[in-house]
Design an enzyme around this catalytic site. Structure first.
Site, PDB file in Angstrom:
ATOM      1  N   PHE A  26      -1.834  31.545   5.436  1.00 21.94           N
ATOM      2  CA  PHE A  26      -1.842  30.583   4.329  1.00 21.94           C
ATOM      3  C   PHE A  26      -1.979  29.193   4.930  1.00 21.94           C
ATOM      4  CE2 PHE A  26      -0.332  27.624   1.196  1.00 21.94           C
ATOM      5  CZ  PHE A  26      -0.885  28.110   0.024  1.00 21.94           C
ATOM      6  N   LYS A  38       5.414  19.604   5.205  1.00 24.66           N
ATOM      7  CA  LYS A  38       6.686  20.136   4.691  1.00 24.66           C
ATOM      8  C   LYS A  38       7.924  19.393   5.206  1.00 24.66           C
ATOM      9  CE  LYS A  38       5.232  24.774   3.313  1.00 24.66           C
ATOM     10  NZ  LYS A  38       5.551  24.876   1.904  1.00 24.66           N
ATOM     11  N   ASP A  67      -1.131  25.885  13.118  1.00 30.32           N
ATOM     12  CA  ASP A  67      -0.640  25.339  11.847  1.00 30.32           C
ATOM     13  C   ASP A  67       0.884  25.480  11.823  1.00 30.32           C
ATOM     14  OD1 ASP A  67       0.221  24.901   9.254  1.00 30.32           O
ATOM     15  OD2 ASP A  67      -1.492  25.893   8.313  1.00 30.32           O
TER      16      ASP A  67
END
Ligand SMILES: Cc1ncc(COP(=O)(O)O)c(C=O)c1O
Length: 386
Positions: A129, A243, A214
């Site tokens: 993702f 995040k 990532d």
């Protein structure tokens, strides 16, 4: 009308109905519109690293907003430069940073950077993702997210996560980059076999391709290390962050290392808000507080405690992850019911699949809060008999 009813009339239905309307937060606790209190084991999807309303974050944001709120990228400001320098110290290699506002934007910048190699082919992982904008979506494997929006940019090959042989077979001298999460968060916290990142580094180096890690979900202390990949000793070409970096204030970062640091030049990319002084001050406060409060160590200790609590029930067949990014496998497809029962008992939980739970609480969560979940756990995971 309740907030949730008004939500349904005013917001696009992209997320489904919200579970609750939350009105206040403090530490690892939040309150809904009816004054009910919950312990937050979700952390805004691995974002609220310092919990809710941490004084250091509140102070940094309010002070910076009073001092200088926004200037655009025609100018710089001290927090922007300091944040870039701090991020480079975390990767411990020469590089340059591009600042943005979210994970998908951090990845979008990285994707554009890979195009500057003159190659267009990319290799990503099954279960990945990377975000919802068109470029990041092209690297995201889930068919349900991708198919309504095809054709997506790029020529992307997906290989099984953790399979070094398949990766070696997919990469050649036309590959621009391999993109990999150190642990797959959205897939339910999947840990690759030992040596996978090292293999990915060797394979990409052999073919002159970039290795792009990532760390949007795994970075900034979440796994008990500043960055999850550093323990492998691998030095990637690109690291993306978001995040937890802003602790709830939107901040994304794309770090280019070595030659990748200078692939994007003037006019190649941009953003109005990215690198905004308030967002950068927030990120600096998050980094300072993780250091001052020993939150890397806390993530490990609380993660071990949470693992013990969660595995105490026979319905849980395994727990995977690191630090405070944990995935629990249930024997049956009861995860949605577990989340609902958790909420009834005052715990915000998350399921990533029908039999998979994910835990990503604030790094500041207390021993007592984890113990409280442990005490209620048997009731939460056990299906009531009728
Ligand atoms: C590994 C990873 N990359 C990228 C993203 C996208 O981040 P954002 O939702 O901030 O765009 C996510 C979000 O879950 C993620 O887990």
């Amino acid at each position: 009308m309740t907030w949730r009813e008004r939500y349904a009339d005013a917001l696009m239905n992209t997320f489904g109905p919200p579970r609750l309307a939350l009105v206040r937060g403090e530490g690892a606790h939040v309150w809904d519109e009816n004054g009910r209190e919950y312990v937050d084991f979700f952390g805004g999807i691995a974002v609220n690293a310092l919990g809710h309303g941490h004084p250091a974050l509140v102070e940094a944001v309010t002070t910076q907003l009073r001092t200088l709120g926004h200037v655009s990228n025609f100018f710089t400001s001290p927090p922007q430069v300091e944040l870039a320098e701090r991020l480079l110290s975390l990767v411990d290699a020469d590089g340059r940073v591009f600042l943005s506002n979210s994970g998908t934007e951090a990845n979008e910048a990285a994707l554009k950077l890979t195009r500057r190699t003159g190659r267009t082919r990319l290799v990503a992982m099954e279960g990945s993702f990377h975000g919802r904008t068109m470029g990041a979506l092209a690297l995201t494997s889930k068919a349900a997210y991708r198919e309504p929006f095809e054709p997506l940019p790029g020529e992307v090959t997906f290989v099984p996560y953790g399979d070094a042989e398949a990766l070696a077979a997919a990469v050649d001298d036309t590959t621009a980059a391999v993109v990999v999460e150190p642990l797959q968060g959205e897939a339910g916290v999947v840990v690759p076999p030992d040596g996978f990142l090292e293999a990915a580094r060797a394979i990409t180096s052999r073919h002159g391709a970039l290795l792009w890690v990532d760390e949007v979900q795994t970075g900034i202390g979440r796994t008990g290390a500043w960055l999850a990949h550093t323990e492998s000793g691998v030095i990637p070409d690109i690291v993306t962050l978001a995040k937890g970096l802003g602790g709830g204030i939107p901040v994304g970062a794309t770090i280019g290392l070595g030659d990748a640091a200078t692939l994007l030049g003037p006019g190649n990319h941009g953003t109005t808000f990215g690198g905004n002084p308030v967002a950068c001050a927030a990120a600096l406060a998050v980094l300072d507080t993780i250091e001052k409060e020993g939150l890397l160590e806390a993530a490990i200790a609380r993660g071990e405690q949470l693992t013990r609590a969660v595995t105490s029930a026979p319905e849980v067949t395994g727990v995977a992850g690191r630090g405070l990014l944990l995935g629990a496998q249930l024997a049956n497809e009861t995860a949605a019911a577990v989340v609902a029962r958790g909420q009834e008992r005052g715990f915000l939980l998350n399921n990533t699949g029908p039999a998979r739970l994910r835990f990503a609480p604030p790094l500041t969560i207390s021993e007592a809060d984890v113990a409280a979940l442990g005490a209620a756990w048997a009731d939460i995971v056990t299906e009531p008999t009728r």
